[in-house]
Design an enzyme around this catalytic site. Structure first.
Site, mmCIF file in Angstrom:
data_model
loop_
_atom_site.group_PDB
_atom_site.id
_atom_site.type_symbol
_atom_site.label_atom_id
_atom_site.label_comp_id
_atom_site.label_asym_id
_atom_site.label_seq_id
_atom_site.Cartn_x
_atom_site.Cartn_y
_atom_site.Cartn_z
ATOM 1 N N SER A 1 129.950 55.602 84.448
ATOM 2 C CA SER A 1 128.773 55.376 83.605
ATOM 3 C C SER A 1 129.274 54.761 82.309
ATOM 4 O O SER A 1 130.446 54.956 81.930
ATOM 5 C CB SER A 1 128.076 56.705 83.300
ATOM 6 O OG SER A 1 127.170 56.560 82.224
ATOM 7 N N TYR B 1 127.478 65.864 80.991
ATOM 8 C CA TYR B 1 127.489 64.586 81.722
ATOM 9 C C TYR B 1 128.540 63.621 81.135
ATOM 10 O O TYR B 1 129.340 63.039 81.877
ATOM 11 C CB TYR B 1 126.095 63.963 81.655
ATOM 12 C CG TYR B 1 125.934 62.693 82.452
ATOM 13 C CD1 TYR B 1 125.624 62.737 83.812
ATOM 14 C CD2 TYR B 1 126.086 61.444 81.859
ATOM 15 C CE1 TYR B 1 125.465 61.567 84.553
ATOM 16 C CE2 TYR B 1 125.925 60.270 82.589
ATOM 17 C CZ TYR B 1 125.609 60.338 83.935
ATOM 18 O OH TYR B 1 125.449 59.179 84.661
HETATM 19 P P1 NAD Z 1 119.792 59.596 91.821
HETATM 20 O O1 NAD Z 1 119.382 60.918 91.332
HETATM 21 O O2 NAD Z 1 118.771 58.668 92.349
HETATM 22 O O3 NAD Z 1 120.929 59.734 92.920
HETATM 23 C C1 NAD Z 1 121.930 60.715 92.865
HETATM 24 C C2 NAD Z 1 122.288 61.086 94.271
HETATM 25 O O4 NAD Z 1 123.338 62.059 94.267
HETATM 26 C C3 NAD Z 1 121.114 61.717 95.019
HETATM 27 O O5 NAD Z 1 121.082 61.215 96.335
HETATM 28 C C4 NAD Z 1 121.483 63.190 95.000
HETATM 29 O O6 NAD Z 1 120.892 63.914 96.062
HETATM 30 C C5 NAD Z 1 122.970 63.089 95.162
HETATM 31 N N1 NAD Z 1 123.661 64.337 94.879
HETATM 32 C C6 NAD Z 1 123.483 65.194 93.846
HETATM 33 N N2 NAD Z 1 124.275 66.249 93.988
HETATM 34 C C7 NAD Z 1 124.981 66.080 95.134
HETATM 35 C C8 NAD Z 1 125.955 66.843 95.820
HETATM 36 N N3 NAD Z 1 126.373 68.025 95.340
HETATM 37 N N4 NAD Z 1 126.457 66.348 96.977
HETATM 38 C C9 NAD Z 1 126.044 65.170 97.469
HETATM 39 N N5 NAD Z 1 125.116 64.412 96.862
HETATM 40 C C10 NAD Z 1 124.591 64.865 95.706
HETATM 41 O O7 NAD Z 1 120.564 58.930 90.583
HETATM 42 P P2 NAD Z 1 121.363 57.529 90.489
HETATM 43 O O8 NAD Z 1 120.950 56.938 89.196
HETATM 44 O O9 NAD Z 1 121.259 56.740 91.726
HETATM 45 O O10 NAD Z 1 122.849 58.085 90.285
HETATM 46 C C11 NAD Z 1 123.938 57.713 91.120
HETATM 47 C C12 NAD Z 1 125.217 57.708 90.300
HETATM 48 O O11 NAD Z 1 125.127 56.687 89.301
HETATM 49 C C13 NAD Z 1 125.509 59.012 89.554
HETATM 50 O O12 NAD Z 1 126.895 59.288 89.606
HETATM 51 C C14 NAD Z 1 125.099 58.687 88.134
HETATM 52 O O13 NAD Z 1 125.794 59.451 87.184
HETATM 53 C C15 NAD Z 1 125.490 57.216 88.055
HETATM 54 N N6 NAD Z 1 124.835 56.477 86.973
HETATM 55 C C16 NAD Z 1 123.501 56.218 86.992
HETATM 56 C C17 NAD Z 1 122.937 55.501 85.941
HETATM 57 C C18 NAD Z 1 121.480 55.148 85.901
HETATM 58 O O14 NAD Z 1 121.046 54.560 84.888
HETATM 59 N N7 NAD Z 1 120.692 55.436 86.909
HETATM 60 C C19 NAD Z 1 123.734 55.060 84.889
HETATM 61 C C20 NAD Z 1 125.088 55.363 84.898
HETATM 62 C C21 NAD Z 1 125.637 56.068 85.949
#
Ligand code: NAD
Length: 267
Positions: free
Chosen positions: A152, A165
């Site tokens: 991130s 986080y």
């Molecule tokens: P999201 O909530 O749509 O997806 C997260 C996924 O992780 C979901 O499918 C959830 O069920 C799964 N998950 C959670 N706990 C879990 C576990 N214990 N075992 C297996 N799966 C698990 O959110 P996203 O935005 O798609 O996030 C995906 C990644 O991207 C994360 O690591 C997040 O930190 C990172 N990220 C997202 C953003 C953003 O702006 N959306 C920005 C920076 C980083």
């Protein structure tokens, strides 16, 4: 879409939502067979599987919690049984449990560290064991395997109200760099992708009203909220031999969010 991953086997954690879903689909579109990991939401995972199978490659859904050692071990072992091996591990699963420091419980702290950091450690470890066992297969890829950590912008931008986080993503940065240094001699490439603000369920309240979106755009010089496909495309190219010489790097995919946007007017 060029078939830059043809013949490769990929596993994406947290692949039934948001960035993980788009990434699993993107890797399948580029020719990889894909394991769609999820922890809850089997129907959504099966939908991702069907979409990937539409590209003429193999896919299946696997339920497993990335923070549980035995479940990660089982997940990779099953993949080796079903697909023969693994070439690409995308450690994407992550979550937030937001609170001001003085309100943050141990449960909130530990949950985020367990999933976001320990989960990536476990996934990287189990994938690396198989990469080391198999080695380079030149017809498939120039490397013996790729680990891609979903980080991130908060691996370098401090984030008030989200110390669990931000700490987990700072940890991911050093996890990635250390594993890259340790494994490069075996032709294993470890890198990270650091998304900025991407439109997914994790941050819905940051973009789901016009006022919230305008606030968010102030932090994004490129003046566009990212889409999950922006991240999927970066992961696809990073996993391919096109970037075979990229080792231990974070690719920021953030519309310039890490460019200190508060200074954009030069004032
Ligand atoms: P999201 O909530 O749509 O997806 C997260 C996924 O992780 C979901 O499918 C959830 O069920 C799964 N998950 C959670 N706990 C879990 C576990 N214990 N075992 C297996 N799966 C698990 O959110 P996203 O935005 O798609 O996030 C995906 C990644 O991207 C994360 O690591 C997040 O930190 C990172 N990220 C997202 C953003 C953003 O702006 N959306 C920005 C920076 C980083």
């Amino acid at each position: 879409v060029p078939q830059v991953l043809r013949g490769q086997k990929a596993l994406v954690t947290g692949a039934n939502s948001g960035i993980g879903k788009a990434t699993a689909i993107g890797l399948g579109r580029a020719g990889a067979d894909v394991v769609v990991n999820y922890v809850a939401g089997q129907d959504a995972a099966q939908e991702v599987v069907r979409e990937i199978e539409g590209f003429g490659v193999r896919a299946y859904a696997h339920e497993g919690d990335v923070s549980q050692e035995d479940q990660v071990v089982d997940m990779v072992a099953r993949m080796v049984r079903e697909f023969g091996t693994i070439d690409i591990m995308v450690a994407n699963a992550g979550l937030q449990r937001d609170a001001a420091l003085t309100d943050m419980t141990m449960a909130q702290w530990s949950k985020v560290l367990d999933v976001n950091l320990t989960g990536q450690f476990l996934c990287a470890r189990e994938a690396a064991k198989e990469f080391l066992r198999r080695g380079v297969v030149p017809e498939v890829s120039r490397s013996a395997g790729k680990i891609i950590c979903m980080s991130s912008v908060h691996q370098i931008i401090p984030w008030a109200g989200h110390v669990n986080y931000a700490s987990s993503k700072g940890g991911v940065q050093m996890l990635m760099a250390t594993l890259a240094q340790e494994l490069a001699q075996h032709r294993i490439r470890v890198n990270a992708v650091a998304p900025g603000a991407i439109r997914t369920p994790i941050n819905r309240n940051a973009w789901d009203t016009p006022e919230a979106e305008e606030d968010l755009l102030r932090l994004i010089p490129y003046r566009r909220v990212g889409d999950p496909e922006d991240i999927a495309n970066a992961v696809t190219v990073l996993a391919s031999d096109l970037l075979d010489y990229v080792v231990g790097t974070t690719i920021y995919v953030d519309g310039g969010m890490t460019l200190f946007p508060g200074f954009a007017t030069g004032g």
